[in-house]
Design a protein around this motif. Structure first.
Motif, PDB file in Angstrom:
ATOM      1  N   LEU A   1       1.000  -1.202  -0.211  1.00  0.00           N
ATOM      2  CA  LEU A   1      -0.227   0.041   0.049  1.00  0.00           C
ATOM      3  C   LEU A   1       0.854   1.157  -0.109  1.00  0.00           C
TER       4      LEU A   1
ATOM      5  N   LYS B   1      -6.629   3.221  -1.280  1.00  0.00           N
ATOM      6  CA  LYS B   1      -6.797   3.986  -0.159  1.00  0.00           C
ATOM      7  C   LYS B   1      -6.298   3.308   1.107  1.00  0.00           C
ATOM      8  N   GLU B   2      -5.833   4.156   2.044  1.00  0.00           N
ATOM      9  CA  GLU B   2      -5.449   3.608   3.311  1.00  0.00           C
ATOM     10  C   GLU B   2      -6.388   4.298   4.472  1.00  0.00           C
ATOM     11  N   VAL B   3      -6.925   3.292   5.022  1.00  0.00           N
ATOM     12  CA  VAL B   3      -8.204   3.795   5.862  1.00  0.00           C
ATOM     13  C   VAL B   3      -7.863   3.265   7.349  1.00  0.00           C
ATOM     14  N   CYS B   4      -7.506   1.883   7.417  1.00  0.00           N
ATOM     15  CA  CYS B   4      -7.221   1.426   8.801  1.00  0.00           C
ATOM     16  C   CYS B   4      -5.644   1.058   8.890  1.00  0.00           C
ATOM     17  N   ASP B   5      -4.966   0.618   7.823  1.00  0.00           N
ATOM     18  CA  ASP B   5      -3.893   0.043   7.621  1.00  0.00           C
ATOM     19  C   ASP B   5      -3.358  -1.003   8.603  1.00  0.00           C
TER      20      ASP B   5
ATOM     21  N   GLY C   1      -5.638  -4.222   8.181  1.00  0.00           N
ATOM     22  CA  GLY C   1      -6.351  -5.279   7.593  1.00  0.00           C
ATOM     23  C   GLY C   1      -7.774  -5.313   7.965  1.00  0.00           C
ATOM     24  N   ASN C   2      -8.289  -4.439   8.090  1.00  0.00           N
ATOM     25  CA  ASN C   2      -9.865  -4.316   8.815  1.00  0.00           C
ATOM     26  C   ASN C   2     -10.739  -3.837   7.722  1.00  0.00           C
ATOM     27  N   CYS C   3     -10.663  -3.100   6.822  1.00  0.00           N
ATOM     28  CA  CYS C   3     -11.407  -2.375   6.094  1.00  0.00           C
ATOM     29  C   CYS C   3     -11.536  -2.626   4.494  1.00  0.00           C
ATOM     30  N   GLY C   4     -10.514  -3.187   4.074  1.00  0.00           N
ATOM     31  CA  GLY C   4     -10.428  -3.555   2.596  1.00  0.00           C
ATOM     32  C   GLY C   4     -10.703  -2.232   1.497  1.00  0.00           C
ATOM     33  N   ALA C   5     -10.415  -0.991   2.145  1.00  0.00           N
ATOM     34  CA  ALA C   5     -10.034  -0.088   1.295  1.00  0.00           C
ATOM     35  C   ALA C   5      -8.852  -0.091   0.343  1.00  0.00           C
ATOM     36  N   CYS C   6      -7.771  -0.921   1.022  1.00  0.00           N
ATOM     37  CA  CYS C   6      -6.503  -1.085   0.199  1.00  0.00           C
ATOM     38  C   CYS C   6      -6.582  -2.257  -0.721  1.00  0.00           C
TER      39      CYS C   6
ATOM     40  N   TYR D   1      -5.212  -7.379   0.833  1.00  0.00           N
ATOM     41  CA  TYR D   1      -5.064  -6.183   1.588  1.00  0.00           C
ATOM     42  C   TYR D   1      -3.712  -5.864   1.446  1.00  0.00           C
TER      43      TYR D   1
ATOM     44  N   CYS E   1      -2.324  -3.347   2.573  1.00  0.00           N
ATOM     45  CA  CYS E   1      -1.708  -2.824   3.770  1.00  0.00           C
ATOM     46  C   CYS E   1      -0.945  -4.101   4.521  1.00  0.00           C
TER      47      CYS E   1
END
Ligand code: FES
Ligand code: FES
Lengths: 714, 219
Positions: free
Chosen positions: B83, B98-102, B104-109, B119, B121
């Motif tokens: 990421l 995108k970086e959201v949680c960095d 492994g929780n959110c999948g934005a990456c 993921y 990140c």
């Protein structure tokens, strides 16, 4: 020329009142949209805040030298000095900040800052701690404030003597977070004389002064840019201490500074919805009418005041009283969050009324209808009750029982209210060039609601053009000013200004047509990219031919807010939820949610549906999962990332249905941000009770709480 | 900041009945360590920080990655995530991911690594030598969108849009795996991604509509 334009009847609209795709969709789905996080400028440095994790600690020493020695680090500064006390968990926890050539070096530097603390006082992060006898004062001004007594509690009690049933219960709501996926932050590019600030903000025009002040610049030397932003929900007004620090670094370094919070920092200092403790006492008569209601409310907004609307909430009850106050804890202040205070009040009021209804053996829908003043609510309740299947539901006046498999199914309801319309503050420029290019401009931000698309759509509707023929320019403080996006005002404030500008642009073009087609201004029809004299046969000229009449002089008109074009008064709404409860494990599954809300003109049916879906989903998430968790002994924030602070994901999604209110006669503009987030969790709590008799009086409705409530029933 | 008079402590750290709070406080001071958010585990001493950072910087390695069909060589630290590589080490940066949680929780990456959704990140770039990476930018452009991207636009499956790239990539991977996924399959395949605006119902519709259009080709 008519000075005050009117909206066309809905049936005559060709773009508005339909559903259409957003203009920024292609950029967003292909990763081309550039958010503040994504700004990369030459010579940009990455800044990072250094946060301490206890509230109420004294900083005894701060050693920045180890951080300064890290390669790639360009700046390390103290925000606090030895001897300072950290009063609350939040932006007061910032002890230092760093800037470096790479994000990794900035992270290393933040870690290398050596800070020592001592004499950790009792943390004071819960209501009980703040109110315990002899509790130290957190800010030196006492742990409660804003106390207000309204109505006569004794009169309520005497009214209750005539009640068929009386209930007294306490309802509790934890602190919720906004969880904007784009964390707070800015990129400030300052060259000593002027600055461009890339801000993830809900108030583009409104941030200029704050940046200017922090940079020591006149406001006309500051430009704020927010072409897109990754969610705000009320948390992103003002540039915050992180923005002020970003400005400070930019001034020191004369280099562009990129300062974003990371996720744990976002949870620690970037806003929340206040928690609430409510004691309710009241009763209904045999017909279900509220005869008296008393509410005692503690708003838990950390060092802030918290939010809570007047009680009774939505329902009418003549003999009522309320005692309200703020109870402070050593936590960051609450911020506005989608319908501040309303989801909290909804949970207390709707749960309480539901308890009364079932205690009297009455249908909770009928009890709601008896106690609302507006017929709109009665209509809305019928709509959602019908859609969710209430009439065919077996247990309408008493909770059901689990089947042999342990599962029970139930239905619950809740209502919503908000203020309709906008307010002055938006201006719009429409520019049309002789080659037929149309641009509509306003500084307004788009939080994900679709305001960018609206900026083009209202102009396109007026000129009979396809949406793609109008370019929208937004998110730039150099454009005509806009209100900030809060309290659902954006659409109600922006749409009238757009309509006025569109109307003036059309009349200006029609003036050019008078010598050509002969009809007076106002007597033309603009449809599908062509124009004709109203009511006369074929479309005569194309839009491009009309624009060519401008010669070599582009047309530019401005429009401003006009209060006759947006709705006023109230917005209403009703929601229903159908849930399944596993009475053996306490697990709750939401199967179905239905919402209906009055919305004036549906300016974009697709975006409107997304907004209402989003409200229901956030309320579901609030009801089932969300809770800020603090260690009561240490004061640490335990829920500091998305594995410990859960929000609803694909697996939690029920079937969601939005029924737009086609009978709302107001042919006026209004927003739809707050109302749909208000009642969903209340409807779910009531559905859980309806299913199996477990009354959930605290959020979130986790399995342990459901099992405890079931045990209470037994 | 004005100094307040001392207030009573919850318990005496030196006393016999140590509370958990005072224990942790005294344990912290015994180790002469601060407790800074995010630094609990990484509170290295100055000397260590110096040494390890020098080591890391000296340890820049070149990794060859095929990103969106283009062979790239990029210098990363061993700890640099995929990421961070995309967002910060490439020039020009690829910021669609995108970086959201960095964490492994959110999948934005979410990106595709050799066709699998991961993921980014949680992937170290240096372990991906020779891999083929596809980011949201590689799936299509505004003028030439994939079926999934077009369906996201048509169904209004993006609001603020910050979660959208992750969902577009995850949906693409889902359709590559399942020619005609049912609703439960779509939800399952997308369950590693979060959206705060609440676009899920429209995302499910977009996935189903793209599937029927591309017959499961995922593009
Ligand atoms: S940023 Fe990678 S999963 Fe959240
Ligand atoms: S669209 Fe905003 S987080 Fe998903």
């Amino acid at each position: 020329m008519s000075p005050t334009p009117k909206w066309k009847p809905r049936g005559e609209m060709t773009l508005l009142n339909t559903g259409y795709a957003r203009l920024d969709g292609p950029d967003k789905v292909t990763g081309r949209a550039v958010y503040s996080h994504d700004v990369r400028l030459p010579r940009q440095v990455y800044a990072r805040l250094v946060l301490h994790s206890y509230p109420r600690a004294e900083l005894t020493s701060l050693d920045l030298e180890p951080a300064r020695r890290i390669p790639g680090v360009v700046l390390v500064e103290a925000q606090k000095a030895a001897g300072d006390e950290l009063v609350y968990l939040g932006d007061d926890s910032i002890v230092a900040y760093v800037a470096a050539e790479t994000p990794e070096a900035a992270k290393d530097a933040a870690r290398a800052v050596r800070a020592a603390f001592r004499d950790h006082y009792p943390p004071m992060v819960t209501r009980e701690q703040s109110l315990s006898p002899g509790a130290p004062s957190i800010t030196g001004r006492g742990n409660t404030s804003g106390a207000r007594d309204r109505g006569d509690e004794a009169a309520v009690d005497s009214a209750l003597e005539g009640a068929a049933v009386v209930v007294e219960q306490v309802y509790e709501l934890p602190i919720q977070h906004h969880v904007c996926l784009e964390t707070h932050g800015h990129v400030v590019d300052y060259d000593g004389e002027s600055a461009t600030c890339y801000a993830s903000t809900q108030a583009v025009s409104g941030s200029v002064d704050e940046f200017a002040r922090n940079l020591g610049l006149p406001a006309d030397k500051v430009r704020v840019l927010t072409p897109v932003m990754g969610g705000g929900f009320g948390a992103k007004f003002g540039i915050g201490l992180e923005g002020a620090i970003c400005c400070l670094i930019a001034k020191k370094l004369l280099r562009p500074v990129h300062l974003m919070l990371d996720r744990p920092q976002e949870f620690q200092m970037a806003g929340n919805r206040s928690g609430t403790w409510v004691r309710m006492r009241g009763g209904i008569d045999a017909q279900g009418r509220l005869v008296g209601q008393f509410a005692e409310v503690d708003r838990l907004g950390g060092t802030g005041g918290g939010a809570f609307p007047l009680m009774p909430y939505i329902y009418a009850c003549e003999t009522n009283a309320a005692r309200t106050r703020s109870v402070h804890t050593a936590l960051d202040s609450n911020r506005a969050m989608r319908a501040p205070g309303h989801p909290q009040a909804s949970f207390a009021q709707e749960s309480f009324l539901d308890e009364l209804a079932y205690a009297a053996g009455l249908d909770p829908v009928e009890v709601r209808k008896v106690n609302v003043e507006s017929d709109v609510y009665r209509r809305h309740l019928d709509v959602v009750a019908d859609a969710i299947g209430w009439d065919a539901h077996p247990n309408r006046t008493a909770p059901g029982e689990a089947g042999a498999d342990g599962w029970a199914e139930g239905i619950g309801f809740g209502l919503a209210t908000w203020r309709a319309g906008g307010r002055p503050g938006c201006e719009v420029e429409v520019r049309i060039t002789p080659d037929g290019a149309v641009t509509s401009s306003c500084a307004v931000q788009d939080l994900g609601t679709g305001s960018r698309t609206l900026v083009a759509a209202i102009i396109a509707e007026e000129l009979g053009l396809p949406l793609s023929a109008v370019t929208a320019r937004i998110g730039d403080s150099d454009l005509p000013p806009s209100v900030g996006s809060g309290g659902s005002v954006t659409t109600g404030a922006l749409a009238p200004a757009l309509k006025v500008a569109a109307h003036r642009a059309r009349e200006a073009l029609e003036q050019r047509l008078v010598p050509v087609l002969g009809a007076e201004v106002g007597d033309y029809e603009w449809v599908r990219g062509r124009v004709r004299v109203a009511g006369e046969g074929d479309m005569t000229m194309s839009f491009g031919e009309v624009c060519a009449l401008l010669g070599n002089q582009p047309l530019s008109v401005r429009g401003e807010y006009d209060g006759s074009l947006d709705a006023d008064g109230s917005l209403h709404g009703a929601q229903a939820a159908r849930v399944r409860v596993d009475t053996l494990t306490g697990r709750v599954e939401v199967l179905d949610m239905v919402a209906t809300h009055d919305q004036g003109i549906p300016l974009n049916r697709l975006a409107l549906t997304s907004q209402i879906n989003g409200g229901m989903i956030q309320a579901l998430s609030y009801g089932l999962l969300e809770e800020r968790v603090l260690d009561a002994e240490m004061g640490w924030l335990l829920s500091d990332n998305l594995e410990s602070y859960k929000i609803a994901g694909p697996k939690e999604m029920p079937r969601l249905r939005v029924i737009l209110d086609e009978d709302d006669g107001r042919n006026l503009a209004t927003g739809m941000a707050e109302a749909p987030v208000i009642p969903g969790h209340s409807a779910i709590a009531n559905a859980i009770f309806n299913a199996c008799g477990a009354r959930l009086r605290s959020l979130p409705f986790t399995p342990d709480r459901v099992l405890a409530a079931l045990a209470e029933r037994a | 900041m004005a100094k307040r008079p001392r207030e009573p402590r919850e318990s005496d750290p030196q006393g016999p009945d140590l509370s958990r709070r005072s224990f942790l406080v005294s344990a912290g001071s015994a180790a002469a360590g601060s407790v800074l958010a995010g630094g609990l585990a990484g509170a290295a001493t100055a000397a260590e920080a110096q040494e390890s950072t020098d080591g890391r910087l000296a340890g820049l390695v070149n990794v060859r990655l095929k990103i969106n069909g283009e062979q790239r060589t990029v210098a990363v630290e061993p700890r640099t995530t995929l990421l961070s590589t995309l967002r910060h080490r490439l020039d020009p940066a690829l910021t669609g991911t995108k970086e959201v949680c960095d964490r492994g929780n959110c999948g934005a990456c979410t990106v595709l690594v050799d066709g699998r959704p991961v993921y980014s990140c949680l992937q170290l770039a240096c372990t991906l030598e020779g891999s083929e990476i596809t980011t949201v930018e590689g799936l299509g452009s505004p003028d030439d969108m994939s079926d999934v991207q077009q369906a996201f636009c048509d169904k209004d499956a993006s609001m603020c849009g910050f979660c959208t790239p992750g969902f577009v990539v995850a949906t693409t991977a889902c359709l590559a795996k399942h020619a005609a996924p049912d609703d439960a399959t779509i939800r399952h395949e997308l369950s590693g991604n979060l959206c705060r605006c609440g676009t899920y119902p429209h995302i499910f519709e977009a996935a189903a509509s793209a599937a029927s259009k591309s017959g499961g080709r995922g593009r």
